[in-house]
Structure formats: C-alpha cells, structure tokens
Design a protein around this motif. Structure first.
Motif, short mmCIF file in Angstrom:
data_model
loop_
_atom_site.label_atom_id
_atom_site.label_comp_id
_atom_site.label_asym_id
_atom_site.label_seq_id
_atom_site.Cartn_x
_atom_site.Cartn_y
_atom_site.Cartn_z
N LEU A 156 0.84 -1.20 0.00
CA LEU A 156 0.00 0.00 0.00
C LEU A 156 0.87 1.25 0.00
N ALA A 157 1.94 1.26 0.78
CA ALA A 157 2.85 2.40 0.82
C ALA A 157 3.50 2.62 -0.54
N ALA A 158 3.88 1.54 -1.21
CA ALA A 158 4.48 1.67 -2.54
C ALA A 158 3.47 2.22 -3.54
N MET A 159 2.21 1.77 -3.45
CA MET A 159 1.17 2.27 -4.36
C MET A 159 0.94 3.76 -4.13
N VAL A 160 0.87 4.15 -2.85
CA VAL A 160 0.66 5.57 -2.54
C VAL A 160 1.83 6.39 -3.04
N ALA A 161 3.05 5.90 -2.85
CA ALA A 161 4.24 6.64 -3.30
C ALA A 161 4.23 6.81 -4.81
N VAL A 194 1.57 9.43 -5.65
CA VAL A 194 2.02 10.77 -5.27
C VAL A 194 3.03 11.29 -6.29
N LYS A 195 3.94 10.42 -6.76
CA LYS A 195 4.91 10.84 -7.78
C LYS A 195 4.20 11.22 -9.07
N GLN A 196 3.17 10.45 -9.45
CA GLN A 196 2.41 10.76 -10.67
C GLN A 196 1.69 12.10 -10.52
N ALA A 243 2.49 14.55 -8.47
CA ALA A 243 3.50 15.61 -8.43
C ALA A 243 3.97 15.94 -9.85
N GLY A 244 4.12 14.90 -10.68
CA GLY A 244 4.48 15.14 -12.07
C GLY A 244 3.43 15.94 -12.81
N ARG A 245 2.17 15.64 -12.52
CA ARG A 245 1.08 16.40 -13.16
C ARG A 245 1.05 17.84 -12.67
N VAL A 246 1.31 18.04 -11.39
CA VAL A 246 1.36 19.40 -10.86
C VAL A 246 2.48 20.18 -11.53
N ARG A 247 3.67 19.55 -11.67
CA ARG A 247 4.78 20.22 -12.36
C ARG A 247 4.40 20.53 -13.81
N ALA A 248 3.73 19.58 -14.47
CA ALA A 248 3.30 19.81 -15.85
C ALA A 248 2.30 20.95 -15.91
N ALA A 249 1.41 21.02 -14.93
CA ALA A 249 0.42 22.10 -14.92
C ALA A 249 1.10 23.45 -14.71
N GLN A 250 2.12 23.47 -13.87
CA GLN A 250 2.83 24.73 -13.62
C GLN A 250 3.59 25.21 -14.84
N PRO A 272 -5.43 11.89 -20.59
CA PRO A 272 -6.27 10.78 -20.14
C PRO A 272 -6.30 10.69 -18.62
N ARG A 273 -7.46 10.35 -18.09
CA ARG A 273 -7.61 10.20 -16.65
C ARG A 273 -7.23 8.78 -16.25
N PRO A 274 -6.72 8.64 -15.05
CA PRO A 274 -6.37 7.31 -14.57
C PRO A 274 -7.62 6.45 -14.41
N GLU A 275 -7.47 5.18 -14.65
CA GLU A 275 -8.58 4.23 -14.51
C GLU A 275 -8.42 3.48 -13.20
N GLY A 276 -9.49 2.84 -12.75
CA GLY A 276 -9.43 2.01 -11.55
C GLY A 276 -10.60 2.30 -10.64
N ARG A 277 -10.81 1.38 -9.68
CA ARG A 277 -11.95 1.53 -8.78
C ARG A 277 -11.54 1.59 -7.32
N ASP A 278 -10.28 1.41 -7.02
CA ASP A 278 -9.90 1.46 -5.63
C ASP A 278 -9.91 2.91 -5.14
N GLU A 279 -9.84 3.09 -3.85
CA GLU A 279 -9.94 4.43 -3.27
C GLU A 279 -8.83 5.34 -3.76
N LEU A 280 -7.66 4.82 -3.92
CA LEU A 280 -6.53 5.62 -4.38
C LEU A 280 -6.76 6.11 -5.81
N SER A 281 -7.31 5.25 -6.66
CA SER A 281 -7.60 5.66 -8.04
C SER A 281 -8.68 6.73 -8.07
N ILE A 282 -9.67 6.59 -7.22
CA ILE A 282 -10.73 7.60 -7.16
C ILE A 282 -10.15 8.93 -6.71
N LEU A 283 -9.30 8.89 -5.69
CA LEU A 283 -8.65 10.11 -5.23
C LEU A 283 -7.76 10.69 -6.33
N ASP A 284 -7.03 9.83 -7.01
CA ASP A 284 -6.16 10.27 -8.09
C ASP A 284 -6.97 10.94 -9.20
#
Length: 173
Positions: free
Chosen positions: A29-34, A37-39, A41-48, A57-69
């Motif tokens: 779970l920690a590795a998934m969150v990390a 978060v890197k992805q 952060a990369g999007r934030v840098r790209a936005a800046q 494209p938006r990330p796909e998935g149904r887990d809570e982390l994907s929904i948050l992402d």
C-alpha cells in the motif's frame, strides 16, 4: 472437535476481516501511494509549466486511491483551464486598454489640429466682417461661416473631452 486451519505465511492478510493489515500489505500500500504521489507531483509540475492539456487521459481504476487520483487529476486540469481563461481575459483587457489609449491619443491630436484650423477660420472671418461692413449679404454669409467655425470648435472640445476620458455632451452639429 476442532477443525484444523491452514497456516498462513507471516504478513499474509488474505482472509482477514478485522485488525490491522500485515507488514506486506502495508509495504504494498505504501508503494502504491508513493507511485501515485509521484504521478500527481508530475502532473502538478506539468500544470505549472503549461504542459498539461485538458484532454490528458484520466487514470482508470476503482480502488480508493484511483478515485482520489482521478479527483486530483480533474481538479488540476480544471484549475489549469481556469487559469488559462483568466490569463486570456487579462490579455484581452490589456489589449483593449491599449487600443483605447491609442484611440484617445489620436482623438486628442485630431481635436488639437482641428481647433487650430477653426481658430484661423474664425479670425479671418472676423477680419472679413470688418472689411465688408456695408455689404449685408456678405455679413450674412460671414455670420454663417463664423457659426460653423464655432460648431467646429465645440466638436474639437468634445474630442478633447473623449481623449481625456472626461464627460462630454453630444449635440447636433
């Protein structure tokens, strides 16, 4: 009589209904969150830097982390779109202000030159009126000339008022 339960490897959390996840699950779970978060952060840098486009494209998935992402991704894309729209409106407003300023400068120059011309017409009409004192027809024509020159002077004053950004009254000329 007791039923034998299969032994699980240490940290194996499959089948657990309660309690804290095992160490392997926490590491995963920690590795998934990390990674997420890197992805992000990369999007934030790209936005800046302006590299993030609304059609990313938006990330796909149904887990809570994907929904948050997805929610963070959507927020970033919408924020970038709002900032770009605000920048466009600001640039448009600046361009309009520059055009209005140049128009006012032009109007002031035209009004000044026109006022100088009308002053010359009025002065020469006054001199002509003095020279032709006995001629009633010439006096009438000169009076009309002076009236038109006076209206031209008023028009020049209206142009100057516009150029200064002041209030002016429009009248028929």
């Amino acid at each position: 009589m007791s039923v034998a339960r299969p032994r699980r490897a240490p940290g194996d959390s499959r089948g657990r209904l309660r309690g804290r996840p095992g160490p392997d699950t926490r590491r995963t779970l920690a590795a998934m969150v990390a990674r997420r978060v890197k992805q992000i952060a990369g999007r934030v840098r790209a936005a800046q830097t302006g590299d993030l486009l609304p059609d990313t494209p938006r990330p796909e998935g149904r887990d809570e982390l994907s929904i948050l992402d997805r929610a963070v991704h959507t927020h970033i894309v919408e924020s970038v779109a709002r900032l770009r729209e605000a920048d466009r409106r600001t640039a448009d407003a600046r361009a309009l202000a520059a055009r209005m300023e140049s128009t006012a400068t032009l109007a002031a120059g035209v009004a000044h030159d026109f006022n100088n011309l009308m002053t010359g017409v009025m002065a020469n009409a006054e001199l002509l009126k003095l020279d032709l004192k006995g001629n009633a027809e010439a006096q009438s024509t000169i009076g009309t000339m002076m009236e038109c020159a006076h209206r031209g002077g008023q028009l020049a004053q209206q142009l100057l008022a516009f150029a200064r950004g002041g209030r002016y009254q429009t009248t028929l000329v």
